[in-house]
Design a protein around this motif. Structure first.
Motif, PDB file in Angstrom:
ATOM      1  N   SER A  77     -26.321  15.713  -4.032  1.00 19.27           N
ATOM      2  CA  SER A  77     -26.895  16.072  -4.897  1.00 19.27           C
ATOM      3  C   SER A  77     -27.655  17.316  -5.000  1.00 19.27           C
ATOM      4  N   LEU A  78     -27.753  18.309  -5.816  1.00 14.68           N
ATOM      5  CA  LEU A  78     -28.076  19.695  -5.448  1.00 14.68           C
ATOM      6  C   LEU A  78     -29.952  19.552  -5.336  1.00 14.68           C
ATOM      7  N   ASP A  79     -30.573  18.518  -5.836  1.00 17.47           N
ATOM      8  CA  ASP A  79     -31.793  18.707  -5.792  1.00 17.47           C
ATOM      9  C   ASP A  79     -32.461  17.906  -4.634  1.00 17.47           C
ATOM     10  N   ASP A  80     -31.597  17.334  -3.576  1.00 15.49           N
ATOM     11  CA  ASP A  80     -31.990  16.491  -2.430  1.00 15.49           C
ATOM     12  C   ASP A  80     -32.368  15.242  -3.085  1.00 15.49           C
ATOM     13  N   SER A  81     -32.164  14.912  -4.156  1.00 21.65           N
ATOM     14  CA  SER A  81     -32.521  13.349  -4.433  1.00 21.65           C
ATOM     15  C   SER A  81     -31.479  12.327  -4.067  1.00 21.65           C
ATOM     16  N   SER A  82     -31.703  11.136  -4.104  1.00 13.46           N
ATOM     17  CA  SER A  82     -30.736  10.068  -3.949  1.00 13.46           C
ATOM     18  C   SER A  82     -29.746   9.692  -4.951  1.00 13.46           C
ATOM     19  N   GLN A  83     -29.638  10.498  -6.051  1.00  7.81           N
ATOM     20  CA  GLN A  83     -28.816  10.374  -7.084  1.00  7.81           C
ATOM     21  C   GLN A  83     -27.453  10.922  -6.743  1.00  7.81           C
ATOM     22  N   GLU A  84     -26.269  10.106  -7.115  1.00  4.43           N
ATOM     23  CA  GLU A  84     -25.208  10.602  -6.809  1.00  4.43           C
ATOM     24  C   GLU A  84     -24.427  11.620  -7.546  1.00  4.43           C
ATOM     25  N   CYS A  85     -23.593  12.498  -6.890  1.00  5.78           N
ATOM     26  CA  CYS A  85     -23.171  13.567  -7.670  1.00  5.78           C
ATOM     27  C   CYS A  85     -22.142  13.208  -8.560  1.00  5.78           C
ATOM     28  N   LYS A  86     -22.066  13.811  -9.959  1.00  7.64           N
ATOM     29  CA  LYS A  86     -20.947  13.277 -10.643  1.00  7.64           C
ATOM     30  C   LYS A  86     -19.797  13.558 -10.586  1.00  7.64           C
ATOM     31  N   LEU A  87     -19.579  14.324  -9.652  1.00 10.44           N
ATOM     32  CA  LEU A  87     -18.020  14.949  -9.438  1.00 10.44           C
ATOM     33  C   LEU A  87     -17.528  13.779  -8.117  1.00 10.44           C
TER      34      LEU A  87
END
Length: 411
Positions: free
Chosen positions: A74-84
Motif C-alpha cells: 500500500s502506498l500510504d503504509d496502511s494495512s490495506q491490500e494493493c488493488k493490483l
C-alpha cells in the motif's frame, strides 16, 4: 581447499508479459508494465549466465523487486491490500518436482518464487567458486558470504512473505516449511565447511576444528531429518548428499578429536577416536557410491573422487598410524572398546544467515501512477491468465566442467 556441494535445479517459470491493455491508462503506468517485463526477463537470463556475480545479481533483483512491490504494498503504509495484487497469473515449477508447475494469480507468489530462485542462484554461485582448483582467500570469503546471504533470503521468505499467500502451499513444494528449512540449514553447514577448511589451512587448534566439524555434521543431519517425510522419488538424491556429508564431518570430528586426545597423552583413546573416524569415512565412501547411483534432481557427480574427499582419507590413515606407533613405543595404553562421546561445542566460526530485506518501493510508484491502473477496464475473458497447455520450459543452466583432480561436476 576445493569443495563439492550438491545442487538442485533452478525453478522455471512461464513468460509474463505484464500487458494490461486498457488497464494501464497513462504513459507512466504503461512504462512500469514495460519495465517489469524487461527487468523480469533480464533477471531470468542472469540466473543461467556463468559470468554473473553478486553485484550484478543484486542490481537486477533490486530493479525488479522494487517495481513488483507496487503490486503488493500500500502506498500510504496502511494495512490495506494493493488493488493490483491479483491482476496477473504466475506459473513456477519446483526444484524437486520437475516441470510440474504451480500457478497462482497473486503477486506475492511471484515475489517469493523469484526470491527463492535468487537464493538458489547464490548457492550455485558459491558452488562454482568453491569447486575451483586453487581457490583464493578472497574467493573463499565470497563463497562463505554467498551461502550466508542465501540462507538469509530463504529465512526472510519463510518468516515474512510465504505466510501472506492466500493459497496454502502444497505439501512437498519448494515454499513448504520442510524444504525451506532444509535449504537454510544446508547453506549454514556448507558455509561452515569453508570455515573448517580455513581453520585447517591456518593450523588452528585441533579441538576447535573437531568442534566445528561436529557442529557441521549435526547441521547436515538436521537438514536430512527435516526431509525424511518427503517422497524419496523427489528427495532421495538430496538426502544421500546430506547423509554422506554427515558421515564425512563426523569422520573429521573424530579425526581431530583424536589429535586433541594424543596431545593430552591419551593415546589409547586417540586410537579409538581415529578408528571411529575410519568407520564414518567408510560409511561416507559407501554413500558416495549410492549418491552417484541414485536417480533424481540434482548434480551428477562422483564425490569419492573429489580432492576434498581423498585428502581426509589420507589424513585419517596417517594420524591413526602415528597414534599406533607412539602407543607402541611410548604410552602402551589399552584401546577402549567404546568410542569417545563427542560433546563438542564450537565457540567460534558458527554461521548465522545474513539478514535480508527486499528493496523499498520504486520511486515511479506514486498515488497518481497507481490510480492510472483502471481495473474496471479489464477484459472479461481475463487474458492475464495463461492458457492451460502453456509449457514451462526448464532453465538451461551453465555446464560447469570439472576442474582438474575434482572428480565431479559442479552445477
Amino acid at each position: 581447499m576445493t569443495h563439492w556441494f550438491h545442487r538442485n535445479p533452478l525453478k522455471a517459470t512461464a513468460p509474463v508479459s505484464f500487458n494490461f491493455y486498457g488497464v494501464a491508462t497513462t504513459p507512466a503506468a504503461a512504462k512500469i508494465c514495460n519495465d517489469l517485463r524487461l527487468y523480469r526477463t533480464r533477471l531470468l537470463e542472469l540466473f543461467t549466465d556463468s559470468s554473473c556475480n553478486p553485484e550484478m545479481m543484486k542490481n537486477a533483483t533490486d530493479l525488479y523487486f522494487s517495481l513488483l512491490q507496487g503490486f503488493i504494498l500500500s502506498l500510504d503504509d496502511s494495512s490495506q491490500e494493493c488493488k493490483l495484487r491479483y491482476i496477473q497469473n504466475f506459473k513456477w515449477t519446483d526444484t524437486l518436482q520437475g516441470q510440474v508447475p504451480s500457478a497462482q494469480q497473486d503477486a506475492v507468489f511471484e515475489l517469493v518464487s523469484m526470491g527463492f530462485n535468487v537464493a538458489l542462484w547464490y548457492t550455485k554461485y558459491a558452488s562454482r567458486l568453491a569447486g575451483k582448483e586453487d581457490i583464493t582467500e578472497d574467493e573463499a570469503k565470497d563463497v562463505h558470504r554467498s551461502l550466508k546471504v542465501a540462507a538469509g533470503i530463504f529465512k526472510h521468505l519463510k518468516e515474512s512473505h510465504i505466510p501472506k499467500l492466500i493459497t496454502p502451499v502444497e505439501k512437498g513444494r519448494d515454499l513448504e516449511a520442510r524444504l525451506i528449512d532444509s535449504y537454510i540449514i544446508q547453506c549454514q553447514a556448507e558455509a561452515q565447511e569453508v570455515t573448517i577448511a580455513r581453520a585447517i589451512e591456518l593450523k588452528h587448534n585441533p579441538g576447535l576444528i573437531a568442534a566445528l566439524a561436529y557442529e557441521t555434521a549435526n547441521f547436515y543431519q538436521k537438514a536430512d531429518q527435516t526431509l525424511s517425510s518427503l517422497d524419496p522419488t523427489y528427495a532421495g538424491k538430496w538426502r544421500k548428499y546430506l547423509n554422506l556429508k554427515t558421515c564425512f564431518y563426523m569422520a573429521y570430528a573424530y579425526c581431530y578429536h583424536g589429535q586433541t586426545l594424543l596431545a593430552s597423552d591419551k593415546c589409547g583413546e586417540a586410537i579409538r577416536s581415529l578408528q571411529e573416524s575410519e568407520k564414518f569415512f567408510a560409511k561416507a565412501e559407501a554413500l558416495c557410491k549410492e549418491y552417484g547411483e541414485t536417480k533424481g534432481p540434482g548434480t551428477t557427480a562422483k564425490p569419492s573422487g573429489h580432492l576434498f574427499f581423498r585428502k581426509l582419507g589420507s589424513l585419517i590413515k596417517n594420524t591413526l598410524e602415528k597414534c599406533q606407533r607412539e602407543n607402541g613405543f611410548i604410552y602402551f595404553q589399552k584401546v577402549p572398546t567404546e568410542a569417545p562421546q563427542l560433546e563438542l561445542k564450537a565457540n567460534y566460526g558458527l554461521v548465522e544467515p545474513v539478514p535480508f530485506e527486499f528493496p523499498s518501493l520504486n520511486a515511479h510508484w506514486t498515488p497518481e501512477t497507481l490510480a492510472a491502473f483502471d481495473l474496471t477496464k479489464r477484459p472479461k475473458d481475463d487474458t492475464a491468465k495463461p492458457k492451460p497447455d502453456e509449457e514451462v520450459k526448464p532453465l538451461k543452466e551453465p555446464d560447469i566442467k570439472p576442474q582438474k583432480d575434482s572428480g565431479c561436476q559442479i552445477s
